[in-house]
Structures are given as C-alpha cells and as structure tokens.
Design an enzyme around this catalytic site. Structure first.
Site, PDB file in Angstrom:
ATOM      1  N   LEU B  89       2.214  -7.593   5.728  1.00  0.00           N
ATOM      2  CA  LEU B  89       2.247  -8.800   5.245  1.00  0.00           C
ATOM      3  C   LEU B  89       1.371  -8.912   4.113  1.00  0.00           C
ATOM      4  O   LEU B  89       0.491  -9.663   3.838  1.00  0.00           O
ATOM      5  CB  LEU B  89       1.835  -9.881   6.239  1.00  0.00           C
ATOM      6  CG  LEU B  89       3.055 -10.298   7.128  1.00  0.00           C
ATOM      7  CD1 LEU B  89       2.330 -11.348   8.145  1.00  0.00           C
ATOM      8  CD2 LEU B  89       4.012 -10.815   6.856  1.00  0.00           C
ATOM      9  N   CYS B  90       1.342  -7.729   3.456  1.00  0.00           N
ATOM     10  CA  CYS B  90       0.526  -7.759   2.150  1.00  0.00           C
ATOM     11  C   CYS B  90       1.422  -7.582   0.806  1.00  0.00           C
ATOM     12  O   CYS B  90       0.772  -6.719   0.243  1.00  0.00           O
ATOM     13  CB  CYS B  90      -0.767  -7.001   2.419  1.00  0.00           C
ATOM     14  SG  CYS B  90      -0.179  -5.490   3.175  1.00  0.00           S
TER      15      CYS B  90
END
Lengths: 141, 289
Positions: B89-90
């Site tokens: 999730l980056c």
C-alpha cells in the site's frame, strides 16, 4: 583564552555531540586516552565506556557513553564514530550465521509460505462467491 | 437499474473504505516526518566516515591494501542488497525498486555473470527474489519504523564476508532514494569495491598513528563505512515508504470521494424515478375510478 579542539561524537543513528572542548578523555583500545589540543594524528579503536568532554566555559564535563567505535584525532579535530551496538568479532560472526540460517530456513519453508498465501487468496475468493450466491438467492425469493 | 437499497449499501461500504484510507494517510503523514528526521540524523555519521575513509585511502600505507579498495577487472560473481518495504500500500515504490533490480540482474547475466547472490532487506523484496528463484543468502524483515543498525549487521556481514573471501567480485545496493515527498527514485549503487569518486578527495594528508595497528583499524573502519552506506539506504527507503504511502492513500481517499459522489447521483435518480412512478400510478388509478 584556553586552547580548544573541535569534538564531534556521532553514531550511525544520530549526532550525539558537537562543539569545542578543552580536553577529551576516552577509553582507547590500549588504555585510557587523554586528548588536548594539538594532539598528533591518531586513529584507534575505542572500547565500550564513557567519553568525557571538558567543554569550553563549562564547569561540568559532558559524559557520553559509547558501545565502542573508532576515534580519529587531528591536531584541531577529534571525531568519535560511536557504535550503537556492542560489537565484537564473535558477536558479529554469530549475527551473520544467524542471518544465513534464517535465509536457508526461509528457502525451505518457501513452499509453505507461498502455499499459505495462495490458500488465503483462494479462501477470500471462495468467501466472495458464497456471499454473492447468498445475495442472489435472497433476491430470487 | 439497481434498487435504492443496494446503492445505499454500496455507498456505505465505499465510505468505510474512505475512512480507512484517510486514517492511513494521516498515520503515514506523521510517520513520514519522523522518518525524514532519522534520515537526516544518519547523515553526519555517513559524512564523517566517508571523509575518514578518504583520508585513509590517501594516507601512505604502502604495505597494506585493503581488499575493499581493489578493483577487479573480470566480474563473474555479483552480490546485490535489495532494500524494500515490509508492507505494501505504498504505490509503485517497491515495484520501481524491484524493476531496477530485475533489470540489473538481467544485465549482469547478459554480461556473463555466472553467480548472483542476494540479500533482501524488507519483506517485499524477499518475496520477489524467492519467487524469482534468486539465491537469497541472507535477509532481514520486520524492521519496524525505526531502522536499527544492529539488525542490519548480520545480513550485511554475510555479503561483506563473501566479498572478502573472494566469493564475490562486486556488491551492489539498490533502494529507493528520497528526493522529496512527491518524488522517490530507485537507486542502484556499487558498494564494493569502494570506488574513488565515491570517497571523494581527502582534505589533508595525515600520517596517522594507528593503535593497535593500521590493518585492524582500516578493516574496522571500512566495514563500518559499508554498513553506514547500507543503513543510510534503509533510512532513505523508510522515508520514501511513508511519503509514497501518504500520497497513495491520499489518491485512494480522493477516488473514494468521487465514487461516493457518483453513486449518490445514481441513488437520487432512482429515488426520483420511483416517486414519479408511484405518483403516476396513483393519478392513473384515480382517473380510472
């Protein structure tokens, strides 16, 4: 005015001390070292212990504990590269062996970890299907 | 057309997602500041040790040449240290880093490199390298939010040892360099042997007095220098991670907001249509009586 020497104490994680000092004492590899301005260039290992810095115009000495490290002395500059962890040949060796062992273990368990991830995603899609089916059924009745 | 209730549930679920992404965005924003501070805090040490190493390499020690400073002409075996994040999730952060790693692996293979060893720092890189079937000799994961040099010593030493024993000809480091909050760039650097341009020019020619002797001190210094470089890479990677996550989560929150707006519009239309239909039925019914 007293002669001063620039002192920097840094560790890999932060800067600990930086400033002018009249005198620095630290635990050298082969005995306690006292450094005054104009010391000859020296490079040595230091042992875990306290670094005492007599700061200019300050009665109390600054005390910094280091877990070993390296010391560089130039006539007007002292640099202490402090370790953040207690180091030692055997200790480092043990850490390296531990790292290797973990890598081998991971290689052996690779199948299971991958299967786990796969099973998890299969489970998620199965759950989604069930949810969808039950919704369809509800609508039908 | 979907019924009003279905759309309402859908809106609710998107709203919940938005709450989560918004929360993650704010968490990343606060962690980002700390991560950047840590990255800056590591700089003085890196700078000092670089200067020291430069002074040392210039100091006239004719009888001892450290293996880290000897360049090999024929490169057959290469080590690669891959720094990635533990969590996803980056955005495209890890993808970009791993693409650079993969390209260089291919590049080395085409140049006749016979053996490639990998040290993985971070979960994502470890998983990728294992799936790729690369030879992972050491790894470290779960570094948390604060990088500790202590955790890196072991895995990095595996590489350094291999280089010192002559099992590797070159060692590289790949990580995500922090440029600013919006921009992170994958960076591939040569760690070993230490290159001259990297060390820079020494500021003075000091003839040091070594205690206990030159070789021991130089060994320790250069090992610490390499570790400091890796540490710096990890610290930068963490700052990059938090920034990238913040940006990615902000985009996700914005997208969720758009979706909610669209769904709300559809919902209002269906509601209106249902009312109109009902009214016309009543009017039609009244006319029939």
């Amino acid at each position: 005015m007293a002669m001063t020497i620039h002192v920097d104490i840094v560790s890999a994680e932060e800067k600990i001390f930086s400033g002018l000092a009249e005198f620095v004492a630290l635990p050298g590899e082969s005995g306690e070292l006292g450094i005054l301005p104009g010391h000859m260039p020296l490079m040595t290992r230091i042992k875990p212990g306290a670094v005492r810095v007599k700061v200019q115009n300050q009665a109390e000495e600054e005390l910094v504990f280091v877990a070993g490290g390296l010391l560089e002395v130039q006539p007007s500059l002292v640099t202490v590269l402090a370790d953040t962890a207690i180091r030692g040949h055997d200790l480092d060796e043990a850490k390296a062996l531990e790292a290797k062992r973990r890598a081998e273990e991971a290689l052996q368990n690779q199948g299971s970890a991958l299967e786990y991830a796969k099973a998890q995603s299969e489970l998620a899609s199965a759950l989604a299907q069930i949810a969808a089916i039950s919704k369809l059924k509800k609508r039908g009745h | 057309m979907a019924s009003g209730k279905e759309i309402r549930t859908k809106i609710k679920s998107v709203q919940n997602t938005k709450k989560i992404t918004k929360a993650m965005e704010m968490v990343a924003a606060s962690k980002m500041r700390k991560a950047q501070e840590r990255m800056r805090a590591a700089r003085p040490y890196a700078e000092k040790i670089r200067r020291l190493a430069a002074n040392l390499s210039a100091a006239n020690i004719t009888d001892y040449k450290h293996p880290f400073l000897i360049k090999k002409d024929d490169v057959k075996r290469v080590g690669l240290i891959v720094v990635t994040t533990d969590k996803g999730l980056c955005g495209g952060l890890n993808t970009n880093t791993l693409r650079v790693a993969l390209n260089s692996l291919k590049d080395w293979e085409s140049k006749g490199v016979t053996e490639i060893r990998v040290t993985a720092i971070g979960n994502k890189g470890l998983g990728f390298m294992q799936r790729l079937g690369a030879k992972v000799v050491s790894h470290v994961t779960q570094l948390g939010d604060t990088p500790h040099l202590e955790k890196l010593i072991g895995p990095v030493k595996v590489m350094i040892d291999a280089f010192q024993n002559g099992e590797l000809d070159e060692v590289y480091l790949v990580y995500s360099r922090f440029i600013n909050t919006m921009k992170q760039e994958p960076q591939l650097e040569q760690l070993l042997p230490l290159t001259g341009e990297r060390l820079g020019t020494p500021e003075g020619n000091w003839d040091y007095l070594y205690e206990p002797d030159a070789q021991v001190v130089i060994d320790e210094l250069l090992v610490r220098y390499v570790e400091a470089l890796v540490y710096q890479g990890v610290a930068e990677n963490m700052a990059s991670e938090q920034s990238a996550r913040m940006v990615a989560m902000k985009a996700a929150s914005d997208n969720a907001g758009n979706v909610i707006g669209e769904l709300q519009l559809v919902y209002n239309k269906t509601r209106q249509a249902a009312i109109t239909k009902e009214l016309s039925e009543i009017v039609g019914g009244a006319a029939a009586v």
